[in-house]
Design a protein around this motif. Structure first.
Motif, short mmCIF file in Angstrom:
data_model
loop_
_atom_site.label_atom_id
_atom_site.label_comp_id
_atom_site.label_asym_id
_atom_site.label_seq_id
_atom_site.Cartn_x
_atom_site.Cartn_y
_atom_site.Cartn_z
N ARG A 1 -7.48 -4.32 3.88
CA ARG A 1 -6.14 -3.76 4.12
C ARG A 1 -6.11 -2.26 3.86
O ARG A 1 -5.52 -1.50 4.62
CB ARG A 1 -5.12 -4.50 3.24
CG ARG A 1 -3.72 -4.06 3.47
CD ARG A 1 -3.22 -4.49 4.86
NE ARG A 1 -1.90 -3.92 5.05
CZ ARG A 1 -1.63 -2.90 5.88
NH1 ARG A 1 -2.57 -2.39 6.63
NH2 ARG A 1 -0.42 -2.43 5.97
N HIS B 1 -15.71 -3.95 10.53
CA HIS B 1 -14.63 -3.13 11.08
C HIS B 1 -15.13 -2.11 12.10
O HIS B 1 -14.41 -1.19 12.46
CB HIS B 1 -13.85 -2.47 9.95
CG HIS B 1 -12.93 -3.42 9.27
ND1 HIS B 1 -13.35 -4.28 8.28
CD2 HIS B 1 -11.63 -3.70 9.47
CE1 HIS B 1 -12.34 -5.02 7.89
NE2 HIS B 1 -11.28 -4.69 8.60
N ALA C 1 -3.31 -0.01 -3.59
CA ALA C 1 -2.75 -1.31 -3.21
C ALA C 1 -2.29 -1.96 -4.51
O ALA C 1 -3.03 -1.98 -5.50
CB ALA C 1 -3.81 -2.17 -2.52
N GLN D 1 -7.77 -0.58 6.75
CA GLN D 1 -6.90 -0.54 7.92
C GLN D 1 -5.91 0.61 7.84
O GLN D 1 -5.65 1.28 8.83
CB GLN D 1 -6.16 -1.87 8.08
CG GLN D 1 -7.05 -3.01 8.50
CD GLN D 1 -6.38 -4.36 8.38
OE1 GLN D 1 -5.31 -4.49 7.78
NE2 GLN D 1 -7.02 -5.38 8.93
N VAL D 2 -5.36 0.85 6.65
CA VAL D 2 -4.41 1.95 6.47
C VAL D 2 -5.12 3.29 6.68
O VAL D 2 -4.58 4.19 7.33
CB VAL D 2 -3.74 1.86 5.08
CG1 VAL D 2 -3.02 3.15 4.72
CG2 VAL D 2 -2.79 0.68 5.04
N THR E 1 -11.94 -1.96 -5.39
CA THR E 1 -11.03 -3.08 -5.64
C THR E 1 -11.28 -3.58 -7.05
O THR E 1 -12.43 -3.65 -7.49
CB THR E 1 -11.29 -4.22 -4.62
OG1 THR E 1 -11.16 -3.69 -3.30
CG2 THR E 1 -10.33 -5.35 -4.80
N GLY F 1 -9.14 -9.69 0.59
CA GLY F 1 -8.65 -8.86 1.69
C GLY F 1 -8.06 -7.53 1.29
O GLY F 1 -7.54 -6.80 2.15
N VAL F 2 -8.12 -7.17 0.02
CA VAL F 2 -7.55 -5.90 -0.44
C VAL F 2 -8.27 -4.72 0.21
O VAL F 2 -7.64 -3.82 0.78
CB VAL F 2 -7.59 -5.80 -1.98
CG1 VAL F 2 -7.12 -4.41 -2.45
CG2 VAL F 2 -6.75 -6.89 -2.60
N LEU G 1 0.85 -1.19 0.00
CA LEU G 1 0.00 0.00 0.00
C LEU G 1 0.88 1.23 0.00
O LEU G 1 1.88 1.27 0.73
CB LEU G 1 -0.92 0.01 1.22
CG LEU G 1 -2.25 -0.67 0.91
CD1 LEU G 1 -2.18 -2.13 1.10
CD2 LEU G 1 -3.34 -0.03 1.68
#
Length: 165
Positions: free
Chosen positions: A90, A127, A51, A93-94, A78, A86-87, A3
């Motif tokens: 992730r 999340h 990503a 999360q960033v 995505t 899971g892209v 990322l």
């Protein structure tokens, strides 16, 4: 997967964002489409990530500063071949980590209510995002759901995860 901060004007990103906008207009009435175009994503109040794996674009996402204590997630997308791997989780999360590092108390977003948006809603709810009232310049709209993550009440590692993103 790597990322990185990126430019929404890159050729492969432009293609992904064009697909994103096309899907938004195909699934929602025009007055309910709140996706940003590539030029808007270059605003100084927006931080944009991609990503990539082996140089191939897998997805993107952005954080828009709404004020000193909150931000909005924009342009989460995505590529079709990478969905379910899971892209998006992730990238999310960033974005959450960046919002925390800026000292934001809350992270907000708008997404659609149509079936097309069900995977996105599940991702955000897994999340810790919860429904909230419209924020910023948004108004109530049956085609939109507004979600909020209170960063001061969710542990830095996030809520327990279940399933794939």
């Amino acid at each position: 997967m790597k990322l990185q901060l990126d430019n929404p004007g890159r050729e492969d990103v432009l293609k992904l964002l064009a697909e994103h906008l096309a899907d938004m207009f195909a699934t929602s009435p025009a007055h309910s489409v709140h996706a940003l175009d590539p030029a808007a994503l270059q605003d100084p109040d927006i931080t944009f990530w991609t990503a990539r794996k082996d140089g191939q674009l897998l997805g993107c996402g952005a954080l828009k500063q709404l004020g000193p204590d909150k931000g909005e997630i924009k342009s989460m997308r995505t590529v079709e071949a990478a969905r379910g791997h899971g892209v998006a989780a992730r990238i999310l999360q960033v974005i959450v980590a960046e919002a925390r590092s800026r000292g934001y108390a809350a992270l907000l977003l708008e997404t659609g209510t149509q079936d097309f948006f069900a995977p996105a809603r599940r991702l955000y709810q897994r999340h810790g995002f919860r429904p909230c009232l419209p924020f910023g310049g948004y108004t109530p709209d049956p085609n939109s759901i507004f979600l909020r993550l209170d960063l001061d009440t969710v542990p830095p590692d996030g809520p327990p995860q279940t399933g794939k993103a």
